[in-house]
Design an enzyme around this catalytic site. Structure first.
Site, mmCIF file in Angstrom:
data_model
loop_
_atom_site.group_PDB
_atom_site.id
_atom_site.type_symbol
_atom_site.label_atom_id
_atom_site.label_comp_id
_atom_site.label_asym_id
_atom_site.label_seq_id
_atom_site.Cartn_x
_atom_site.Cartn_y
_atom_site.Cartn_z
ATOM 1 N N ASP A 72 0.963 -1.142 -0.317
ATOM 2 C CA ASP A 72 -0.462 0.128 0.024
ATOM 3 C C ASP A 72 0.726 0.922 0.375
ATOM 4 O OD1 ASP A 72 1.251 0.374 2.430
ATOM 5 O OD2 ASP A 72 -0.458 -1.151 3.826
ATOM 6 N N ASP A 74 1.431 5.114 1.988
ATOM 7 C CA ASP A 74 1.420 6.065 2.740
ATOM 8 C C ASP A 74 1.481 7.309 2.863
ATOM 9 O OD1 ASP A 74 0.099 3.732 4.978
ATOM 10 O OD2 ASP A 74 2.044 3.342 4.132
ATOM 11 N N ASP A 153 9.925 3.689 12.984
ATOM 12 C CA ASP A 153 10.272 2.699 13.574
ATOM 13 C C ASP A 153 11.516 2.463 13.198
ATOM 14 O OD1 ASP A 153 8.797 1.838 10.658
ATOM 15 O OD2 ASP A 153 8.016 0.202 11.734
HETATM 16 P P1 ATP Z 1 3.754 -2.791 4.736
HETATM 17 O O1 ATP Z 1 2.483 -1.616 4.489
HETATM 18 O O2 ATP Z 1 4.683 -3.469 3.453
HETATM 19 O O3 ATP Z 1 3.514 -3.919 5.891
HETATM 20 P P2 ATP Z 1 4.880 -0.502 5.817
HETATM 21 O O4 ATP Z 1 6.671 0.534 6.181
HETATM 22 O O5 ATP Z 1 4.056 0.384 4.728
HETATM 23 O O6 ATP Z 1 4.706 -2.145 5.120
HETATM 24 P P3 ATP Z 1 2.131 0.608 7.583
HETATM 25 O O7 ATP Z 1 2.270 -0.301 8.316
HETATM 26 O O8 ATP Z 1 1.991 0.467 6.718
HETATM 27 O O9 ATP Z 1 3.989 -0.388 7.484
HETATM 28 O O10 ATP Z 1 3.305 1.570 7.943
HETATM 29 C C1 ATP Z 1 3.480 2.761 7.227
HETATM 30 C C2 ATP Z 1 4.519 3.377 8.177
HETATM 31 O O11 ATP Z 1 4.262 3.913 9.227
HETATM 32 C C3 ATP Z 1 6.459 2.668 7.774
HETATM 33 O O12 ATP Z 1 6.879 2.464 7.172
HETATM 34 C C4 ATP Z 1 6.810 3.187 9.087
HETATM 35 O O13 ATP Z 1 6.722 4.262 8.815
HETATM 36 C C5 ATP Z 1 5.753 3.891 10.490
HETATM 37 N N1 ATP Z 1 4.694 3.131 11.562
HETATM 38 C C6 ATP Z 1 3.911 2.103 10.963
HETATM 39 N N2 ATP Z 1 4.189 1.424 12.659
HETATM 40 C C7 ATP Z 1 5.097 1.753 13.118
HETATM 41 C C8 ATP Z 1 5.433 1.968 14.843
HETATM 42 N N3 ATP Z 1 4.262 0.327 15.192
HETATM 43 N N4 ATP Z 1 6.701 2.527 15.176
HETATM 44 C C9 ATP Z 1 6.713 3.131 14.570
HETATM 45 N N5 ATP Z 1 6.448 3.583 12.783
HETATM 46 C C10 ATP Z 1 5.218 3.093 12.447
HETATM 47 MG MG MG Z 2 2.436 0.411 4.009
#
Ligand code: ATP
Ligand code: MG
Length: 451
Positions: A72, A74, A153
């Site tokens: 996805d 963001d 994170d």
């Molecule tokens: P994917 O969507 O492929 O699982 P993603 O890195 O995009 O990976 P998301 O859960 O969509 O993960 O979160 C988007 C962004 O928000 C992350 O890349 C990170 O920068 C931040 N993020 C998400 N969860 C956390 C957390 N628990 N603590 C700190 N930052 C977070």
């Molecule tokens: Mg994501």
């Protein structure tokens, strides 16, 4: 020109404010706007036209840099949720702990997050709360781009892409970590894990999903902080568990979760069963292997199947004990299922739409061997037949002897009507259990053919 760029990169923080991250221009990275989803680009453009800052951040950037398909996209912005919402036709503010805006398009939802801060800033109109173990329970303090970067994170997740000028902002050497294939948490690892124990799971998930190493400083406190996972709310833990199990790298993730002793906090009943039963260990690994193959070949996967496998060793062992105490097989199985599920939902809140099919898959394990005469056809049209049949194959693949049951059902499904009748008529019903039923026909369950 080249000289100018080189000079530019010799300075640590070029241009503008000291806190705007390292600016990486188009010629220093492999991204182009058309790699991003058209909807994410629309969201960024709309926000920027309205005078706000907006970037694509997280998996959409990280995965494209690695030539993977992002799950996805963001968007991060300095617009606050109630400033974002009116800019889009279909947008809604969601969440309490962490308010975000979901902008809905026909093919996808773009998550728009307002820059957050780690500090109680003067600019706040939100609140940030922490428990005595350091866990954040509310996190709505808005901040600047650099505040936002430092509360993310991992370094590889703190890369901000601006499609308008095709530049990246890198706040924690994320691009270099991508090149080094390294998962590194930003800031002091133990503090960041205590703030949000889900980060422990995220480190493991990204290491397994991307095939990256975990940085030594990040890894050092991880196993010792495992008991912080007990504080994660059951609904959030369930969502995270699906990301862990259904990423396409479930087996690698499972192994890493076991290595850090995190798995006991996800499925608490499992490890005790695995110690007693070698087949159970193979069943779990095979379930992940099969799920990974399905995810990678874009076949449908359901959380019901993987959770049915994870709880099966406990359900099977307990129902065996109940049978040995004289209980009828179906009643023993149902009681064991009730036990396992009522405990598991306090950890990962499995919704009923998955726990009901899980029970059906388990109960059909009793019904599928009883396939003589008209039963076979009835079983075949059960809505959960396919999953239950796959579950039989899984049990056989992991070494359980079911007397060729899987094979029989495979052939049955390939036959025409007459051959099916012949097959079913050649089956001798297994002998009825000698245990007398205590309460015959007290309950008729429409969800299964098992009796
Ligand atoms: P994917 O969507 O492929 O699982 P993603 O890195 O995009 O990976 P998301 O859960 O969509 O993960 O979160 C988007 C962004 O928000 C992350 O890349 C990170 O920068 C931040 N993020 C998400 N969860 C956390 C957390 N628990 N603590 C700190 N930052 C977070
Ligand atoms: Mg994501």
């Amino acid at each position: 020109m080249l000289e100018r760029i080189n000079k530019f990169f010799q300075r640590k923080k070029p241009q503008g404010k000291a806190n705007s991250g390292r600016l990486i221009t188009a010629d220093k990275h492999a991204l182009t706007p058309d790699m991003m989803s058209a909807d994410a680009l629309k969201v960024v453009k709309t926000l920027q036209r309205a005078g706000f800052e907006a970037y694509i951040v997280g998996g959409g950037v990280r995965d494209q840099l690695l030539d993977l398909k992002p799950k996805d996209f963001d968007v991060a912005t300095n617009a606050e949720p109630d400033q974002v919402k009116p800019l889009f036709r279909r947008a809604r503010i969601i969440g309490r702990r962490f308010q975000i805006v979901h902008v809905q398009y026909s093919r996808e939802i773009i998550e728009v997050t307002t820059f957050r801060s780690n500090q109680q800033s003067q600019k706040t109109n939100g609140t940030r709360r922490q428990t005595d173990t350091g866990m954040l329970t509310r996190d709505n303090v808005f901040g600047t781009l650099s505040d936002d970067a430092s509360r993310r994170d991992l370094s590889i997740n703190a890369l901000y892409y601006n499609p308008t000028d095709n530049t990246l902002r890198d706040f924690a050497d994320g691009l270099s970590d991508i090149k080094k294939r390294l998962v590194r948490i930003m800031g002091d690892p133990a503090t960041r894990f205590r703030e949000d124990p889900v980060r422990l799971l995220r480190v493991v998930r990204f290491a397994a999903k991307l095939g990256f190493r975990i940085d030594a400083k990040t890894a050092a406190p991880m196993a010792g902080l495992a008991d912080n996972l007990a504080q994660v709310s059951a609904p959030r833990f369930f969502d995270e568990s699906l990301k862990l199990f259904m990423s396409g790298q479930g087996l690698a993730t499972y192994k890493l979760l076991q290595e850090y002793a995190f798995f006991d906090y996800i499925v608490p009943d499992l490890n005790a069963c695995l110690q007693r039963d070698a087949i159970a260990e193979r069943l779990i690994e095979q379930a992940f292997t099969n799920t990974d193959l399905r995810v990678r070949s874009r076949k449908r996967v359901t959380p019901a199947f993987i959770y049915a496998a994870l709880l099966w060793p406990a359900v099977a062992q307990r129902s065996k004990e109940y049978r040995e105490q004289g209980e009828a097989p179906l009643s023993a199985l149902r009681r064991a299922a009730d036990n396992a599920l009522s405990r598991q939902v306090t950890v990962t809140a499995i919704p009923k739409r998955f726990s009901i099919p899980m029970r059906e898959i388990w109960e059909l394990q009793l019904s599928l061997p009883r396939r003589a005469g008209a039963r076979a056809e009835r079983l075949c049209s059960h809505p959960r037949f396919r999953a239950a049949y796959d579950f039989v194959l899984l049990r056989e693949e992991s070494g359980e002897d079911l007397e060729g049951l899987g094979d029989w059902w495979t052939r049955y499904q390939e036959c025409d009507t007459q051959e099916r009748l012949d097959m079913a008529s050649q089956i001798k019903e297994p002998r009825r259990s000698r245990t007398r039923r205590r309460r015959p026909k007290t309950r008729k369950d429409p969800s299964t053919n098992a009796e």
